[in-house]
Write an enzyme that holds these catalytic residues in place. Structure first.
Site, PDB file in Angstrom:
ATOM      1  N   LYS A 112     103.481  54.697  21.154  1.00 52.09           N
ATOM      2  CA  LYS A 112     104.410  54.690  19.748  1.00 52.09           C
ATOM      3  C   LYS A 112     104.227  56.058  19.004  1.00 52.09           C
ATOM      4  CE  LYS A 112     103.930  49.633  18.749  1.00 52.09           C
ATOM      5  NZ  LYS A 112     103.560  48.610  17.998  1.00 52.09           N
ATOM      6  N   TYR A 155     113.199  45.216  17.448  1.00 51.52           N
ATOM      7  CA  TYR A 155     112.362  44.367  16.655  1.00 51.52           C
ATOM      8  C   TYR A 155     113.072  43.024  15.891  1.00 51.52           C
ATOM      9  CZ  TYR A 155     108.581  47.391  18.000  1.00 51.52           C
ATOM     10  OH  TYR A 155     107.717  48.322  18.666  1.00 51.52           O
ATOM     11  N   PHE A 214     106.899  43.306   6.719  1.00 48.54           N
ATOM     12  CA  PHE A 214     106.645  44.715   7.279  1.00 48.54           C
ATOM     13  C   PHE A 214     107.790  45.307   8.212  1.00 48.54           C
ATOM     14  CE2 PHE A 214     104.702  41.636   9.979  1.00 48.54           C
ATOM     15  CZ  PHE A 214     105.521  41.991  11.364  1.00 48.54           C
ATOM     16  N   ARG A 265      97.992  43.250  28.196  1.00 39.21           N
ATOM     17  CA  ARG A 265      97.546  42.957  26.570  1.00 39.21           C
ATOM     18  C   ARG A 265      95.936  42.992  26.460  1.00 39.21           C
ATOM     19  NH1 ARG A 265     101.451  41.232  23.212  1.00 39.21           N
ATOM     20  NH2 ARG A 265     100.455  39.587  22.066  1.00 39.21           N
ATOM     21  N   THR A 286      96.295  43.576  18.054  1.00 38.60           N
ATOM     22  CA  THR A 286      97.407  44.293  17.328  1.00 38.60           C
ATOM     23  C   THR A 286      96.719  44.998  16.185  1.00 38.60           C
ATOM     24  OG1 THR A 286      98.856  42.278  17.795  1.00 38.60           O
ATOM     25  CG2 THR A 286      99.454  43.744  15.927  1.00 38.60           C
ATOM     26  N   ARG A 323      94.001  50.365  22.077  1.00 35.01           N
ATOM     27  CA  ARG A 323      94.059  50.270  20.458  1.00 35.01           C
ATOM     28  C   ARG A 323      92.765  50.439  19.787  1.00 35.01           C
ATOM     29  NH1 ARG A 323      98.176  45.172  20.319  1.00 35.01           N
ATOM     30  NH2 ARG A 323     100.110  46.368  20.119  1.00 35.01           N
ATOM     31  N   ASN A 379      99.908  51.209  15.708  1.00 30.18           N
ATOM     32  CA  ASN A 379      98.587  50.568  16.340  1.00 30.18           C
ATOM     33  C   ASN A 379      98.928  51.125  17.957  1.00 30.18           C
ATOM     34  OD1 ASN A 379     100.871  49.099  16.932  1.00 30.18           O
ATOM     35  ND2 ASN A 379     100.029  47.249  16.885  1.00 30.18           N
ATOM     36  N   HIS A 389     102.539  49.395  22.314  1.00 29.52           N
ATOM     37  CA  HIS A 389     103.251  48.023  22.368  1.00 29.52           C
ATOM     38  C   HIS A 389     102.996  47.506  23.709  1.00 29.52           C
ATOM     39  CE1 HIS A 389     106.504  44.894  22.077  1.00 29.52           C
ATOM     40  NE2 HIS A 389     106.762  45.192  23.253  1.00 29.52           N
ATOM     41  N   GLU A 405     112.948  43.553  27.066  1.00 26.65           N
ATOM     42  CA  GLU A 405     112.528  44.850  26.601  1.00 26.65           C
ATOM     43  C   GLU A 405     112.658  45.752  27.617  1.00 26.65           C
ATOM     44  OE1 GLU A 405     109.348  42.706  23.415  1.00 26.65           O
ATOM     45  OE2 GLU A 405     108.613  43.856  25.152  1.00 26.65           O
TER      46      GLU A 405
END
Ligand code: CMP
Length: 139
Positions: free
Chosen positions: A11, A51, A59, A87, A93, A104, A114, A117, A128
């Site tokens: 990100k 998203y 948010f 993950r 998250t 993270r 964060n 993704h 995605e």
């Protein structure tokens, strides 16, 4: 896309902070191979579409602003059990809850910013990945 693939983005916060190389290194070291890779920037309409599932959340506006403020790295990764294993590698998250050594925990600054993704299901990994890559960009 088969179930041994997942989709990720590095990100804008992690890109701005110079962590692209370190994050790709951790991804490779964890046994993922990169089958598609792109340095790009999302437009507002692209981020809103990507998203869309979060569009009623409080948010959502901040998320779109954040994800469009600078370039990202998008990638499709391959490994057995890719979605769940990735993950684990990225952690929770919220970085304050992310396990030690996860991407993270190392590189994220907040719940909103964060660092990375990771798709949450095989189905979303396929959606995605197809959002960002054409068939001839996937190897
Ligand atoms: P990710 O899971 O990659 O995709 C959805 C993003 O929304 C998530 O990362 C966070 O960056 C963001 N997000 C989720 N929950 C919150 C929250 N409670 N406050 C701010 N941002 C959030």
């Amino acid at each position: 896309m088969s179930s041994n693939r997942t989709f990720t983005m590095i990100k804008p916060d992690a890109v701005e902070n110079g962590h692209i190389g370190a994050i790709l290194e951790k991804i490779n070291a964890a046994g993922f191979s990169i089958v598609a890779l792109k340095y790009t920037q999302l437009s507002i309409s692209e981020a809103e579409a990507f998203y869309a599932v979060h569009k009623e959340r409080p948010f959502f506006g901040d998320l779109v602003t954040f994800m469009t403020r600078g370039p990202i790295v998008a990638a499709i990764l391959e490994k057995e059990n890719a979605v769940a294993d990735f993950r684990m590698l990225i952690g929770a998250t919220n970085p304050s809850e992310a396990a030690e050594g996860t991407i993270r925990a190392l590189y994220a600054t907040s719940m909103g910013e964060n660092a990375v993704h990771g798709s949450d299901s095989d189905e979303n990994a396929a959606i995605e990945g197809a959002f960002h890559f054409s068939g001839r960009e996937i190897f």
